[in-house]
Design a protein around this motif. Structure first.
Motif, mmCIF file in Angstrom:
data_model
loop_
_atom_site.group_PDB
_atom_site.id
_atom_site.type_symbol
_atom_site.label_atom_id
_atom_site.label_comp_id
_atom_site.label_asym_id
_atom_site.label_seq_id
_atom_site.Cartn_x
_atom_site.Cartn_y
_atom_site.Cartn_z
ATOM 1 N N ARG A 141 -9.125 -8.018 -2.802
ATOM 2 C CA ARG A 141 -8.639 -9.033 -3.730
ATOM 3 C C ARG A 141 -7.664 -9.912 -2.959
ATOM 4 O O ARG A 141 -6.970 -9.435 -2.054
ATOM 5 C CB ARG A 141 -7.905 -8.401 -4.912
ATOM 6 C CG ARG A 141 -8.753 -7.539 -5.801
ATOM 7 C CD ARG A 141 -7.953 -6.994 -6.980
ATOM 8 N NE ARG A 141 -6.680 -6.387 -6.621
ATOM 9 C CZ ARG A 141 -6.518 -5.120 -6.259
ATOM 10 N NH1 ARG A 141 -7.569 -4.313 -6.168
ATOM 11 N NH2 ARG A 141 -5.323 -4.648 -5.969
ATOM 12 N N ASP A 142 -7.579 -11.165 -3.321
ATOM 13 C CA ASP A 142 -6.670 -12.077 -2.643
ATOM 14 C C ASP A 142 -5.236 -11.562 -2.750
ATOM 15 O O ASP A 142 -4.782 -11.177 -3.828
ATOM 16 C CB ASP A 142 -6.767 -13.479 -3.256
ATOM 17 C CG ASP A 142 -6.118 -14.519 -2.381
ATOM 18 O OD1 ASP A 142 -6.238 -14.424 -1.142
ATOM 19 O OD2 ASP A 142 -5.484 -15.441 -2.925
ATOM 20 N N GLY A 143 -4.530 -11.502 -1.616
ATOM 21 C CA GLY A 143 -3.148 -11.060 -1.581
ATOM 22 C C GLY A 143 -2.948 -9.554 -1.543
ATOM 23 O O GLY A 143 -1.818 -9.077 -1.511
ATOM 24 N N MET A 144 -4.031 -8.780 -1.518
ATOM 25 C CA MET A 144 -3.939 -7.319 -1.500
ATOM 26 C C MET A 144 -3.192 -6.855 -0.249
ATOM 27 O O MET A 144 -3.440 -7.350 0.837
ATOM 28 C CB MET A 144 -5.360 -6.746 -1.507
ATOM 29 C CG MET A 144 -5.455 -5.252 -1.433
ATOM 30 S SD MET A 144 -7.202 -4.728 -1.335
ATOM 31 C CE MET A 144 -7.514 -4.402 -3.050
ATOM 32 N N LYS A 145 -2.255 -5.910 -0.422
ATOM 33 C CA LYS A 145 -1.510 -5.345 0.709
ATOM 34 C C LYS A 145 -2.070 -3.967 1.029
ATOM 35 O O LYS A 145 -2.085 -3.090 0.171
ATOM 36 C CB LYS A 145 -0.029 -5.249 0.366
ATOM 37 C CG LYS A 145 0.660 -6.587 0.225
ATOM 38 C CD LYS A 145 2.124 -6.373 -0.023
ATOM 39 C CE LYS A 145 2.944 -7.559 -0.348
ATOM 40 N NZ LYS A 145 2.640 -8.844 -0.142
ATOM 41 N N ILE A 146 -2.480 -3.805 2.282
ATOM 42 C CA ILE A 146 -3.122 -2.569 2.722
ATOM 43 C C ILE A 146 -2.395 -2.066 3.964
ATOM 44 O O ILE A 146 -2.067 -2.843 4.853
ATOM 45 C CB ILE A 146 -4.610 -2.823 3.047
ATOM 46 C CG1 ILE A 146 -5.306 -3.389 1.816
ATOM 47 C CG2 ILE A 146 -5.282 -1.555 3.529
ATOM 48 C CD1 ILE A 146 -6.610 -4.060 2.129
ATOM 49 N N ARG A 147 -2.161 -0.757 4.008
ATOM 50 C CA ARG A 147 -1.494 -0.137 5.158
ATOM 51 C C ARG A 147 -2.317 1.027 5.669
ATOM 52 O O ARG A 147 -2.887 1.784 4.889
ATOM 53 C CB ARG A 147 -0.104 0.386 4.769
ATOM 54 C CG ARG A 147 0.844 -0.656 4.214
ATOM 55 C CD ARG A 147 1.309 -1.614 5.305
ATOM 56 N NE ARG A 147 2.126 -2.674 4.748
ATOM 57 C CZ ARG A 147 1.688 -3.888 4.453
ATOM 58 N NH1 ARG A 147 0.435 -4.201 4.619
ATOM 59 N NH2 ARG A 147 2.503 -4.804 3.985
#
Length: 102
Positions: A84-90
């Protein structure tokens, strides 16, 4: 490393995700794992004991080698999670930290 077949295609379906603090372009409707496989470092987690890097393996949600920390949702299988647009993944490095509920 992989690439999209339509690499030069410009489209309205482009989104930007945050992967370990860096912006990464993706296409709406693709999985986090497929985006990750196009990156120079296509690993998603490091094992707790040896810190060996693991990449997506089965790409169908069976093996759990693609677990990643997704903002607001905890550890999820990257091969089953759509961007999704802007999703933060680490990336997960080492053992997951669990806070006791009591």
């Amino acid at each position: 490393m992989f690439r999209l077949l339509e690499q030069g295609r410009s489209g309205e379906d482009a989104v930007t995700i945050d992967l370990d603090g860096q912006p990464v372009r993706a296409r709406a409707g693709e999985t986090v794992a497929s985006v990750l496989m196009r990156e120079a470092e296509a690993w998603c987690r490091a094992t707790p004991v040896s810190q060996a890097r693991r990449a997506p393996y089965c790409m169908m949600g069976v093996c759990f080698d693609c677990l990643m920390l997704v903002e607001g949702e905890g550890l999820l299988r990257a091969c089953q999670t759509y961007v999704r647009d802007g999703m933060k993944i680490r990336r997960q490095i080492g053992a997951r930290h669990v806070v006791p509920s009591c």
